[in-house]
Design a protein around this motif. Structure first.
Motif, mmCIF file in Angstrom:
data_model
loop_
_atom_site.group_PDB
_atom_site.id
_atom_site.type_symbol
_atom_site.label_atom_id
_atom_site.label_comp_id
_atom_site.label_asym_id
_atom_site.label_seq_id
_atom_site.Cartn_x
_atom_site.Cartn_y
_atom_site.Cartn_z
ATOM 1 N N ALA A 298 31.546 -57.270 56.179
ATOM 2 C CA ALA A 298 31.568 -55.914 55.626
ATOM 3 C C ALA A 298 31.266 -54.934 56.752
ATOM 4 O O ALA A 298 31.027 -55.355 57.889
ATOM 5 C CB ALA A 298 30.513 -55.783 54.527
ATOM 6 N N CYS A 299 31.283 -53.639 56.435
ATOM 7 C CA CYS A 299 30.975 -52.600 57.431
ATOM 8 C C CYS A 299 29.826 -51.709 56.940
ATOM 9 O O CYS A 299 29.643 -51.541 55.736
ATOM 10 C CB CYS A 299 32.181 -51.683 57.643
ATOM 11 N N GLY A 300 29.144 -51.118 57.877
ATOM 12 C CA GLY A 300 28.148 -50.082 57.562
ATOM 13 C C GLY A 300 27.075 -50.582 56.610
ATOM 14 O O GLY A 300 26.545 -51.694 56.754
ATOM 15 N N THR A 301 26.771 -49.751 55.639
ATOM 16 C CA THR A 301 25.723 -50.069 54.678
ATOM 17 C C THR A 301 26.049 -51.342 53.904
ATOM 18 O O THR A 301 25.158 -52.140 53.588
ATOM 19 C CB THR A 301 25.550 -48.855 53.741
ATOM 20 N N ALA A 302 27.322 -51.543 53.587
ATOM 21 C CA ALA A 302 27.721 -52.748 52.839
ATOM 22 C C ALA A 302 27.402 -54.001 53.656
ATOM 23 O O ALA A 302 27.043 -55.044 53.102
ATOM 24 C CB ALA A 302 29.211 -52.683 52.513
ATOM 25 N N VAL A 345 32.239 -57.229 51.125
ATOM 26 C CA VAL A 345 31.476 -56.220 50.392
ATOM 27 C C VAL A 345 31.995 -54.844 50.783
ATOM 28 O O VAL A 345 32.087 -54.540 51.985
ATOM 29 C CB VAL A 345 29.964 -56.286 50.733
ATOM 30 N N SER A 346 32.307 -54.022 49.809
ATOM 31 C CA SER A 346 32.807 -52.682 50.122
ATOM 32 C C SER A 346 32.657 -51.756 48.922
ATOM 33 O O SER A 346 33.046 -52.108 47.811
ATOM 34 C CB SER A 346 34.293 -52.775 50.508
ATOM 35 N N GLN A 347 32.066 -50.605 49.172
ATOM 36 C CA GLN A 347 31.976 -49.615 48.098
ATOM 37 C C GLN A 347 33.376 -49.182 47.707
ATOM 38 O O GLN A 347 33.786 -49.278 46.561
ATOM 39 C CB GLN A 347 31.132 -48.427 48.574
ATOM 40 N N SER A 348 34.125 -48.695 48.703
ATOM 41 C CA SER A 348 35.446 -48.116 48.421
ATOM 42 C C SER A 348 36.496 -49.168 48.114
ATOM 43 O O SER A 348 37.451 -48.920 47.389
ATOM 44 C CB SER A 348 35.913 -47.303 49.635
ATOM 45 N N GLY A 349 36.323 -50.355 48.710
ATOM 46 C CA GLY A 349 37.359 -51.388 48.570
ATOM 47 C C GLY A 349 38.584 -51.097 49.417
ATOM 48 O O GLY A 349 39.631 -51.725 49.255
ATOM 49 N N GLU A 350 38.460 -50.134 50.350
ATOM 50 C CA GLU A 350 39.620 -49.736 51.158
ATOM 51 C C GLU A 350 39.344 -49.803 52.660
ATOM 52 O O GLU A 350 40.228 -49.486 53.453
ATOM 53 C CB GLU A 350 40.058 -48.301 50.808
ATOM 54 N N THR A 351 38.136 -50.161 53.082
ATOM 55 C CA THR A 351 37.802 -50.124 54.505
ATOM 56 C C THR A 351 38.718 -51.076 55.283
ATOM 57 O O THR A 351 38.800 -52.275 54.977
ATOM 58 C CB THR A 351 36.321 -50.488 54.688
ATOM 59 N N ALA A 352 39.408 -50.521 56.290
ATOM 60 C CA ALA A 352 40.477 -51.266 56.971
ATOM 61 C C ALA A 352 39.973 -52.562 57.596
ATOM 62 O O ALA A 352 40.598 -53.611 57.456
ATOM 63 C CB ALA A 352 41.120 -50.372 58.025
ATOM 64 N N GLY A 396 28.539 -38.713 47.824
ATOM 65 C CA GLY A 396 27.821 -38.515 49.094
ATOM 66 C C GLY A 396 28.328 -39.535 50.112
ATOM 67 O O GLY A 396 28.493 -40.710 49.782
ATOM 68 N N VAL A 397 28.565 -39.081 51.334
ATOM 69 C CA VAL A 397 29.127 -39.996 52.340
ATOM 70 C C VAL A 397 28.142 -41.143 52.631
ATOM 71 O O VAL A 397 28.537 -42.293 52.785
ATOM 72 C CB VAL A 397 29.521 -39.217 53.623
ATOM 73 N N ALA A 398 26.870 -40.817 52.697
ATOM 74 C CA ALA A 398 25.876 -41.871 52.930
ATOM 75 C C ALA A 398 25.709 -42.671 51.638
ATOM 76 O O ALA A 398 25.345 -42.125 50.600
ATOM 77 C CB ALA A 398 24.550 -41.247 53.343
ATOM 78 N N LEU A 602 31.661 -38.196 60.095
ATOM 79 C CA LEU A 602 31.734 -39.402 59.261
ATOM 80 C C LEU A 602 32.777 -39.249 58.167
ATOM 81 O O LEU A 602 33.254 -38.153 57.894
ATOM 82 C CB LEU A 602 30.377 -39.685 58.614
ATOM 83 N N ALA A 603 33.122 -40.359 57.541
ATOM 84 C CA ALA A 603 34.010 -40.323 56.377
ATOM 85 C C ALA A 603 33.497 -41.321 55.360
ATOM 86 O O ALA A 603 32.845 -42.308 55.724
ATOM 87 C CB ALA A 603 35.424 -40.694 56.792
ATOM 88 N N LYS A 604 33.781 -41.033 54.122
ATOM 89 C CA LYS A 604 33.303 -41.917 53.054
ATOM 90 C C LYS A 604 34.062 -43.233 53.080
ATOM 91 O O LYS A 604 33.496 -44.294 52.870
ATOM 92 C CB LYS A 604 33.503 -41.212 51.708
#
Ligand code: G6P
Length: 609
Positions: A298-302, A345-352, A396-398, A602-604
């Motif tokens: 996953a990336c970032g917070t995920a 794991v991904s909030q958006s389900g779109e992270t490349a 919120g982006v965060a 940043l971007a969501k």
């Protein structure tokens, strides 16, 4: 998550209750019900399934009362049938409830002994009986509700309608939202602005632990201590959007405060709350006993949610975990075990990058389980199994509420795998589920005391660099705390494993750099306390996030202390400790005048490599 509404009107209110419930149906539609007073007596009509079933029933047998309450249910305790549908009632009171009453089993036992007869499997019915019990002992509706609230544990919103009281509704909130509205047709209570938008011109949100006595003319707000308090009114735009900021300044603030509710809702999706056991809403789709290893990416917070879950998967399911950030994993050419399990794991389900990691694992013949917030996303569509986080839209982006919901799903998954692999006994499972069920209530407790974070935030805002320390599951949380702070305030921050302090970062310690130590009451507390002392011995600027007992044990001078509940969900404390980390980053950024919801650069959803 359920939708609740109450109306004190001048005409029969059932049609308006239905209209409000239709706007709340997004919160659940397992069953619905309304109660009104006819000639002063409580009458109700309920139906299983969607709201239209209730409407059909009402068309055949209309309710004529000019005061009433309504509910659309998203089942947590007890099957979604008519018996379990709200409102729950006895001869004194009818109640609609959203959330979880954690101690309902004890209350049920106590009240059954006193002669109360329970007819449903819900946690909510205990509330109706408890109020009735106080009233039978001579309490007024107001004092009965006030006494009842002191006995309830958990996160919830409630609206009460009383037999013989045709100008009175009482509402209460702890952890779940509730708002009061006034309009030409009367006075209203509802789960959100959306429900009240057609009727009310102005709206007032209850604050944490508030309860309100509502008549057609007046709303009297009380705080937890029972004192009368003023709460501000805000104009309500008709057609109010589903995703608004409510009474919060920022989406992030609203989303942090939604956590007790959405984590409760997510847990209810993966647990059988009535029996206190795990019950996944899907078949695993792979042989859990044959698994040797799990891969997570996953990336970032995920990614930090995955890093934290490693502790639970290893401990409760005895599975070794390989985890990496997706932008690395996708190029590593990692050999994956035959018939292995890949969790993305991904909030958006779109992270490349996360999507690319998924596709690599697909080529390696892995079973792909995704933990996603957006069910229609690409990652969800390309997965074998989708574990949905029921956080609702996150603007919120965060990431905040999506993170804690990811943790909730991971915790349930670790227990389910532990069970399927024969690692966890039934007794252990129940004990761990009980810890999980307690988390929404503990989160609500932390959010209530948000003001304690502000002086610490003012202090941190002066820093140019901040170090976060944690051990065990608090280590990924230290990384997440540092990420939140740098994302929002642009202050350089680093997270470190507390035990690693002496291997490098200790050289940075001075009077100016805040060292934020996350120290829940767990098996490693003693060791973390030693790290506190190491920092203190070098004149460090210490900020402790932990229970009073950690402060006492450390016995060092602190520049800041964010006190946490003494027992905070055992091995799942991270769900509760995520909140002070978020709140701190938020308040530092607000204090510094930064753009909290849309931090620079940043971007969501990051759909580029
Ligand atoms: C961006 C967002 C983060 C998020 C990450 C992963 O960096 O700013 O908040 O954690 O992407 O996003 P995802 O949608 O895959 O969880």
């Amino acid at each position: 998550m359920c939708g609740i509404v109450g109306i004190l009107g001048r005409e029969p209110v059932a049609p308006s209750l239905i209209e409000a419930l239709r706007r709340l149906e997004y919160r659940g539609y397992d069953s619905a019900g309304v109660a009104t007073l006819e000639d002063g007596r409580l009458t109700r009509q309920r139906a299983s399934g969607k709201l239209r079933n209730l409407e059909e029933k009402l068309a055949g047998a209309p309710l004529k009362g000019t005061i009433g309450i309504g509910h659309t249910r998203w089942a947590t305790h007890g099957r979604p049938n008519e018996i379990n549908a709200h409102p729950h009632a006895n001869e004194n009171v009818a109640v609609v409830h959203n959330g979880i009453i954690e101690n309902f089993r004890e209350l049920r036992e106590e009240l059954t002994k006193k002669g109360h007869v329970f007819v449903t499997q819900t946690d909510s019915e205990a509330v109706a009986h408890l109020v009735a019990d106080f009233m039978r002992e001579g309490a007024t509706p107001q004092t009965a509700v006030a006494s009842t609230l002191t006995r309830l544990k958990g996160a919830f919103a409630l609206v009460f309608l009383f037999d013989g009281q045709d100008d009175l509704l009482i509402g209460a909130r702890r952890g779940s939202p509730l708002a009061v509205g006034f309009g030409d047709g009367g006075a209203y209570l509802g789960s959100d602005a959306l429900a009240l938008a057609p009727f009310a011109r102005e709206i007032t949100y209850l604050e944490e632990d508030d309860w309100v006595v509502l008549t057609r003319e007046k709303a009297t707000f009380h705080n937890a201590a029972g004192n009368i308090v003023e709460r501000p009114k805000r104009p309500l735009q008709a057609g109010s959007l589903m995703v608004d900021k409510g009474h919060f300044r920022h989406y992030m603030a609203k989303e942090m405060h939604e956590q007790p509710e959405v984590v409760g809702r997510t847990l209810a999706h993966y647990l059988d709350l009535a029996s206190g056991t795990v019950r996944l809403p899907f078949e695993l789709g792979f042989d859990a006993k044959a698994l040797s290893r799990v891969t997570i990416s996953a990336c970032g917070t995920a990614f930090y949610a995955g890093l934290l879950a490693r502790y639970w998967l290893e401990r409760f399911a005895r599975l070794s975990v390989d985890i990496d950030i997706a932008s690395e994993f996708r190029y590593r050419e990692s050999p994956l075990p035959e018939k292995g399990l890949m969790i993305v794991v991904s909030q958006s389900g779109e992270t490349a990058d996360t999507l690319a990691a998924l596709r690599y694992a697909r080529l390696q013949g892995q079973h792909i389980l995704s933990i996603v917030n957006v069910e229609t996303s690409t990652i969800a569509r390309e997965s074998d199994t989708v574990a949905h986080t029921l956080a609702g839209p996150e603007i919120g982006v965060a990431s905040t509420k999506a993170f804690t919901c990811q943790l909730a799903v991971f915790a349930c998954l670790a227990l389910a795998l532990g069970k399927a692999r024969g690692v966890l006994s039934e007794k252990q499972e129940r004990a761990l589920v009980a810890e999980l069920i307690a988390t929404p209530g503990l989160m609500a407790e932390v959010l209530k005391d948000e003001a304690r974070v502000e002086p610490v935030a003012r202090d941190v805002a002066r820093a140019t660099s901040v170090l976060y320390l944690g051990r065990g599951p608090s280590y990924p949380l230290a990384l997440e705390g540092a990420l939140k702070l740098k994302e929002l305030s642009y202050i350089h921050a680093e997270g470190y494993a507390a035990g690693e302090l002496k291997h490098g970062p200790i050289a940075l310690i001075d009077f100016a750099m805040p060292v934020i130590v996350l120290a829940p009451h767990d098996a490693s507390l003693e060791k973390t306390v030693s790290n506190l002392q190491e920092v203190a011995a070098r004149g460090g600027h210490l900020i402790l996030v932990g229970p009073q007992s950690a402060k006492t044990a450390a016995a060092v001078e602190l520049a800041g202390f964010i006190e946490m509940p003494e027992t905070a969900a055992g091995p799942f404390a991270a769900l509760v400790y995520a909140l002070p980390a978020q709140l701190l980053a938020y308040h530092v950024a607000v204090f510094m005048g930064k753009d909290v919801d849309q931090p620079r650069n940043l971007a969501k959803s990051v759909t580029v490599e």
